[in-house]
Design an enzyme around this catalytic site. Structure first.
Site, PDB file in Angstrom:
ATOM      1  N   ILE A  61       0.875  -1.160   0.000  1.00  0.00           N
ATOM      2  CA  ILE A  61       0.000   0.000   0.000  1.00  0.00           C
ATOM      3  C   ILE A  61       0.923   1.225   0.000  1.00  0.00           C
ATOM      4  CG2 ILE A  61      -2.029  -1.069   1.029  1.00  0.00           C
ATOM      5  CD1 ILE A  61      -1.214  -0.065   3.710  1.00  0.00           C
ATOM      6  N   ASP A  62       0.439   2.335  -0.524  1.00  0.00           N
ATOM      7  CA  ASP A  62       1.274   3.515  -0.672  1.00  0.00           C
ATOM      8  C   ASP A  62       1.787   4.018   0.673  1.00  0.00           C
ATOM      9  OD1 ASP A  62       0.809   3.482  -3.405  1.00  0.00           O
ATOM     10  OD2 ASP A  62      -0.878   4.885  -3.282  1.00  0.00           O
ATOM     11  N   LYS A  63       2.887   4.738   0.625  1.00  0.00           N
ATOM     12  CA  LYS A  63       3.495   5.308   1.823  1.00  0.00           C
ATOM     13  C   LYS A  63       2.472   6.072   2.655  1.00  0.00           C
ATOM     14  CE  LYS A  63       6.641   8.991   3.225  1.00  0.00           C
ATOM     15  NZ  LYS A  63       7.539  10.077   2.766  1.00  0.00           N
ATOM     16  N   THR A  75      -0.796   5.935   2.576  1.00  0.00           N
ATOM     17  CA  THR A  75      -2.035   5.215   2.828  1.00  0.00           C
ATOM     18  C   THR A  75      -1.821   4.362   4.066  1.00  0.00           C
ATOM     19  OG1 THR A  75      -2.648   5.120   0.482  1.00  0.00           O
ATOM     20  CG2 THR A  75      -3.665   3.502   1.942  1.00  0.00           C
ATOM     21  N   ARG A 116      -6.764   5.997  -6.039  1.00  0.00           N
ATOM     22  CA  ARG A 116      -6.452   7.416  -6.216  1.00  0.00           C
ATOM     23  C   ARG A 116      -6.690   7.866  -7.660  1.00  0.00           C
ATOM     24  NH1 ARG A 116      -0.483   7.689  -3.925  1.00  0.00           N
ATOM     25  NH2 ARG A 116      -0.769   9.935  -4.296  1.00  0.00           N
TER      26      ARG A 116
END
Length: 320
Positions: free
Chosen positions: A152-154, A156, A252
């Site tokens: 998962i993104d930094k 998020t 996103r």
């Protein structure tokens, strides 16, 4: 490494230490070599220009400048070096453990933490923390990503699973590939979403100009996000989003595509947004999978982080 044992978002590529050779066609005539190569290897033009300055990118066996214009038949070669240091050290970083056994570990990742190290960024990641916490992570992900089967993104927050042995890694990777893993997110978006339920079915690929970004494009990879409205506010909506596929930045990009970018998103959102959150208001709330050894379906949930919950409470008060 086979597709069955290593399921990342397909856009991610391991390029370090590889050599590439291309021949320019008539259609490529007049293209700047730095732009042309950057598109082929999915790296920034700045990075490719660094390769040129270092003599790693040659045309017809000779060094060239970044603004060299290609001619049909030009032989272009690129040698991408190995990272100077791939040693990853365990770090005593607190973990919010949700579940752990001999095969799998599930963590509630905080906003701001990178999942795995990359060349030049080897500290403070979830992998560093996992390596300190347990010594038996799967080796399939390589030196930089032991145990990691998805990301998962930094910026998020939320649930992420890791494998503690190769058997578990292969099983979880297969489940991701087969779209049988439950991944449910909570997202706060700009604008009032009128439909209670919806599906965004739009292919995602690398942005044609901004190479670190993704975008909806016809030649992209199949991407599907299902959503339903949890709560509406003045100018904002709280959504539950369920991933059918797992492309980079999928929620996103899809929310931006339908005109409802995420609150706080520094890349895909508007410059004017709600204050009080660093990064996008996106939380991986539910994660479910079949246990690799027992065959039992397990599902876990994690509450919204305090910063995101505070935004929602603010918006609720504004509605009162």
């Amino acid at each position: 490494m086979s597709e069955e044992t290593m399921i990342w978002e397909e856009e991610d590529r391991e390029l370090d230490g590889q050599t590439y050779d291309w021949t320019a066609s008539e259609e490529d005539e007049g293209e700047r070599v730095d732009k042309w190569v950057a598109e082929k290897v999915d790296r920034s033009r700045t990075m490719v220009q660094g390769y040129i300055e270092g003599g790693l990118l040659l045309v017809n066996g000779r060094p060239i400048k970044a603004n060299y214009k290609l001619r049909p038949g030009d032989a272009v070669s690129l040698e991408i070096p190995e990272p100077e240091d791939t040693r990853i050290e365990p770090e005593n970083i607190p973990l919010d453990l949700v579940y752990e056994d001999a095969d799998v570990i599930v963590v509630n990742k905080p906003r701001g933490m990178v999942v795995h190290p990359a060349a030049g960024h080897t500290k403070g990641t979830l992998v560093n923390a996992l390596m300190y916490h347990c010594t038996d992570l799967s080796g399939i992900g390589g030196e930089l990503r032991p145990g990691i089967v998805h990301r998962i993104d930094k910026d998020t927050s939320g649930l992420i699973m890791a494998a503690k042995n190769d058997m578990a890694h292969q099983s979880l990777s297969r489940q991701l590939k087969d779209h049988t893993v439950t991944r449910q997110y909570i997202a706060l978006v700009h604008g009032v979403v009128n439909h209670d339920l919806g599906t965004v079915d739009a292919p995602i690929g690398r942005h044609p100009v901004h190479r670190k970004e993704m975008s909806v494009r016809k030649d992209g990879r199949h991407a599907v996000t299902h959503f339903h409205v949890l709560e509406r506010f003045n100018g904002y909506t709280l959504l539950e989003c369920k991933l059918e596929t797992g492309r980079t930045h999928q929620i996103r990009v899809h929310m931006q595509f339908i005109g409802h970018p995420l609150v706080g998103d520094p890349v895909y959102g508007p410059k004017r947004t709600l204050s009080g959150i660093e990064g996008q208001a996106l939380h991986a709330q539910v994660l479910g999978f079949t246990h690799p050894r027992t065959g039992e379906y397990l599902e876990f949930s994690a509450p919204m982080p305090e910063d995101m919950l505070a935004l929602v409470e603010r918006l609720r008060k504004d509605m009162a």
